[in-house]
Design an enzyme around this catalytic site. Structure first.
Site, PDB file in Angstrom:
ATOM      1  N   SER A   1       4.330  -1.798   4.366  1.00 23.36           N
ATOM      2  CA  SER A   1       4.564  -3.195   4.742  1.00 23.36           C
ATOM      3  C   SER A   1       4.700  -4.047   3.494  1.00 23.36           C
ATOM      4  CB  SER A   1       3.399  -3.730   5.579  1.00 23.36           C
ATOM      5  OG  SER A   1       3.132  -2.863   6.637  1.00 23.36           O
TER       6      SER A   1
ATOM      7  N   GLN B   1       0.825  -1.203   0.000  1.00 24.90           N
ATOM      8  CA  GLN B   1       0.000   0.000   0.000  1.00 24.90           C
ATOM      9  C   GLN B   1       0.860   1.254   0.000  1.00 24.90           C
ATOM     10  OE1 GLN B   1      -2.289   1.210   3.586  1.00 24.90           O
ATOM     11  NE2 GLN B   1      -4.067   0.780   2.312  1.00 24.90           N
ATOM     12  N   GLY B   2       0.767   2.040  -1.046  1.00 28.11           N
ATOM     13  CA  GLY B   2       1.535   3.279  -1.139  1.00 28.11           C
ATOM     14  C   GLY B   2       0.658   4.487  -0.849  1.00 28.11           C
TER      15      GLY B   2
ATOM     16  N   GLU C   1     -11.630  -1.577   6.378  1.00 32.32           N
ATOM     17  CA  GLU C   1     -10.435  -1.992   7.106  1.00 32.32           C
ATOM     18  C   GLU C   1     -10.721  -2.267   8.571  1.00 32.32           C
ATOM     19  OE1 GLU C   1      -6.421   0.244   8.007  1.00 32.32           O
ATOM     20  OE2 GLU C   1      -6.699   0.013   5.863  1.00 32.32           O
TER      21      GLU C   1
ATOM     22  N   SER D   1       0.730   6.276   2.728  1.00 34.37           N
ATOM     23  CA  SER D   1       1.383   7.190   3.676  1.00 34.37           C
ATOM     24  C   SER D   1       2.654   7.781   3.098  1.00 34.37           C
ATOM     25  CB  SER D   1       1.723   6.451   4.968  1.00 34.37           C
ATOM     26  OG  SER D   1       0.552   6.049   5.617  1.00 34.37           O
TER      27      SER D   1
END
Lengths: 288, 377
Positions: free
Chosen positions: B156, B121-122, B239, B124
């Protein structure tokens, strides 16, 4: 698993709320504060007629024949309205003490080391010999202390937790109402994060307590009931303090209702013995 | 109001339990946490096993109650976590399913479900953590490509990911939430550099991702240009609904182990410690009920978990930290020994009140969206 209120349960809850709004509005609450120690017999009979005390009594015995969850919802509303009187003791006496179910007989009982409404009640259950009156911190709950404490009845613990939940929910609403309307520094104080976070914590504690209290009502498990009690006590007592803080100086006055909620929350937290008993019960369950 | 399985739920639970019982003994040993390729292979292997047995899609397509049962039974049986497949199954996958074209769905969804490709996941960025809309990674259109420059952080599985769901700013002049676009970026593209980031727990759980003139085909854009914020919000709400089910089950087991440990080493005789353990039991019982409450509410409300997730996350993240602080109290001086159980858990629990929106941000969400207080400052 459908862990939400059914239509009937929602209707019952709202029905009790409307009844209490009609029969015990804020003026009645403040009048009771000004004339402490008296039970409103008319209101008590109205509650009896509405089935408040006979909710879980089987229909064959003249009751409404509903279950623990419904009783919990009714007591949540009573807690929300800050309804005074030995509600739990009378409810638990329905079927055993004549007139209790109908609201004709007011029943008090020893719970932990305390008896509420000893002098005003018609019948008192438990050993009250040697009872000593206290100058009660809650103007709406006369108290006696007894030398021989009674073991807590799990149902009394559950219904008290439901009252605490109702109080906590009401306190959350009072805090939010005040935070929305009270202006300082040219804005409603609810626009300030410090105040927002107090309000958010009020709600989080109340909603966590709600899940625990409702689940305990469904399962009736002693551990679940002890957990519900701990969460609900916390939600009501800390909720009252935070609500008072949101109200600022006004919260410290006799005129605001916040102190009545806080004091009643303190009384309920002592009603069935101390929280230590519940914590020890849960701890013992972890190693059994 | 009940807490019993429906016949459908009971059937699913029984079937799953039996299957887990059969399949788990044959699994390879769990890899070392520092062995990223090993973890990737292990997690993909487990996903493949789920796929072959017909459970691959449970995260996306099952009702919230079945998803909860899946996570509950998996944890109880000691099955692997979703691990490296988290973003693919719970985030990028659902986003593509909801907002992608037929061609995009056909390209990306089957490899996620079959355990062939890992996503990261890009979102932040170093200067845009809790304030996600402050992201600054830029993409300009050049022919059939976007050219992306910037950097992401707290990513992550970046080291072993095939794809990155990337939020980029395509219109710097638009209001904050408007000029953002959602891209699927191949991690092997030229100009992508991954640098592991060591956490206070000593492990490299995350990475920083540097993006230097990375060319991403415009065909990899999901949703319209500058509409990426809305695309993202479609999936972010998923989520927090059932994300912590397995963890709550695990915390309750840890609590029992702690109590037994305390009884063995004598700490149990301390009433203050027993009371803390009892209170934690109340807390985790309540959190479990709150999960069931939220899941039931989500089903009644059409399957999308609401802001009730923020209530849960606030309470759970604090309770988890209290659990491991209490563990330290049980351990005494051994709590300073990294080789003892619970010590690493204590360190990693420190991230819970920060990750996925800090507790302060969660309180703002509760105050503004649930309580209707005026926008904060």
């Amino acid at each position: 698993m459908r862990f939400q209120l059914s239509e009937d349960q929602r209707a019952l809850k709202m029905g009790v709320r409307r009844l209490l709004e009609r029969r015990f509005p804020r003026e009645a609450l403040r009048a009771a504060v000004d004339a402490p120690g008296r039970i409103d017999r008319e209101l008590w009979r109205a509650l009896g007629e509405a089935g408040f005390f006979a909710l879980t009594l089987p229909e064959a015995e003249g009751g409404v024949g509903l279950g623990r969850p419904e009783a919990v919802l009714a007591f949540e509303e009573a807690g929300r309205a800050l309804l005074p009187g030995p509600l739990v003791a009378t409810h638990l006496a329905a079927g055993a003490v004549p007139g209790a179910a109908a609201g004709e007989t007011v029943v008090a009982a020893v719970g932990g080391a305390l008896v509420e409404w000893l002098d005003a009640a018609d019948v008192v259950r438990g050993d009250t010999s040697g009872a000593v009156p206290l100058r009660s911190v809650d103007p709406l709950t006369p108290l006696h202390r007894v030398p021989r404490p009674a073991a807590a009845d799990p149902l009394a613990v559950l219904l008290t937790a439901a009252e605490q939940l109702g109080g906590a929910v009401r306190l959350s609403e009072l805090a939010v109402q005040h935070a929305r309307t009270r202006q300082q520094f040219g804005r409603p104080i609810g626009a300030f994060q410090a105040v927002q976070h107090l309000c958010a914590d009020l709600l989080v504690r109340a909603e966590t307590a709600r899940a625990a209290v409702y689940a305990a009502a469904v399962t009736g498990d002693p551990g679940d009931i002890a957990a519900a009690r701990l969460l609900a006590d916390e939600a009501a007592v800390r909720g009252a303090r935070d609500c008072l803080q949101v109200h600022g100086g006004m919260g410290f006055t006799w005129e605001a209702d916040v102190h009545l909620h806080l004091k009643r929350a303190w009384v309920r937290a002592q009603r069935n013995g101390s929280v230590t008993d519940s914590e020890e019960l849960l701890a013992a369950g972890l190693v059994s | 109001m009940d807490l019993c399985d429906t016949p459908e739920e009971a059937e699913f639970r029984a079937r799953l339990r039996e299957w887990l019982h059969e399949v788990l003994p044959g699994l390879p040993p769990k890899p070392d946490p520092a062995d990223w390729p090993g973890r990737r292979a292990y997690d993909l292997g487990w996903q493949r096993t789920l796929y072959d047995a017909g459970y691959a899609d449970v995260h996306r397509n099952a009702s919230p109650a079945l998803r909860m049962i899946f996570l509950e039974e998996s944890e109880k049986a000691g099955a692997p976590y979703v691990g490296a497949n988290f973003v693919g199954l719970l985030h990028a996958g659902p986003t593509i399913a909801a907002e992608g074209t037929d061609a995009q769905r056909a390209r990306w969804l089957p490899p996620i479900l079959r355990g062939e490709e890992v996503w990261c996941q890009g979102f932040s960025e170093p200067d845009a953590g809790s304030d996600l809309a402050a992201l600054r990674t830029r993409a300009r259109r050049d022919g059939d490509d976007y050219v992306v420059t910037g950097g992401k952080i707290w990513t992550s599985h970046a080291e072993v990911a095939d794809w990155c769901e990337l939020l980029v700013r395509t219109d710097p002049d638009a209001p904050r939430h408007h000029g953002i676009t959602w891209l699927a970026m191949p991690m092997d593209a030229e100009g992508v550099t991954v640098r592991p980031l060591r956490t206070l727990a000593g492990s490299a759980e995350f990475a920083e991702v540097f993006l230097d003139e990375v060319r991403v085909p415009a065909a990899n854009r999901v949703g319209a240009e500058n509409d990426g914020w809305r695309v993202t919000m479609v999936t972010l709400s998923f989520e927090r609904g059932t994300a912590f089910v397995g963890e709550v089950v695990a915390c309750r087991r840890t609590l029992r182990q702690l109590a037994c440990g305390a009884r063995e080493n004598g700490r149990w005789d301390d009433p203050a410690l027993r009371r803390r353990l009892g209170r934690l039991d109340a807390e985790f019982r309540a959190l479990w009920r709150l999960t069931q409450w939220n899941v039931s509410a989500a089903m009644a409300g059409g399957g999308v978990p609401g802001v009730g997730g923020s209530v849960f996350k606030l309470r759970y993240s604090a309770a988890r930290q209290e659990l491991y602080d209490t563990a330290a109290d049980v351990l005494g001086p051994d709590a300073l020994d990294l080789d003892r159980p619970w010590v690493l858990d204590r360190l990693s629990s420190l991230s819970y009140t920060i990750a996925a929106g800090t507790s302060q941000i969660q309180r703002n969400i509760v105050a503004e969206r649930m309580l209707g207080l005026p926008k904060g400052r």
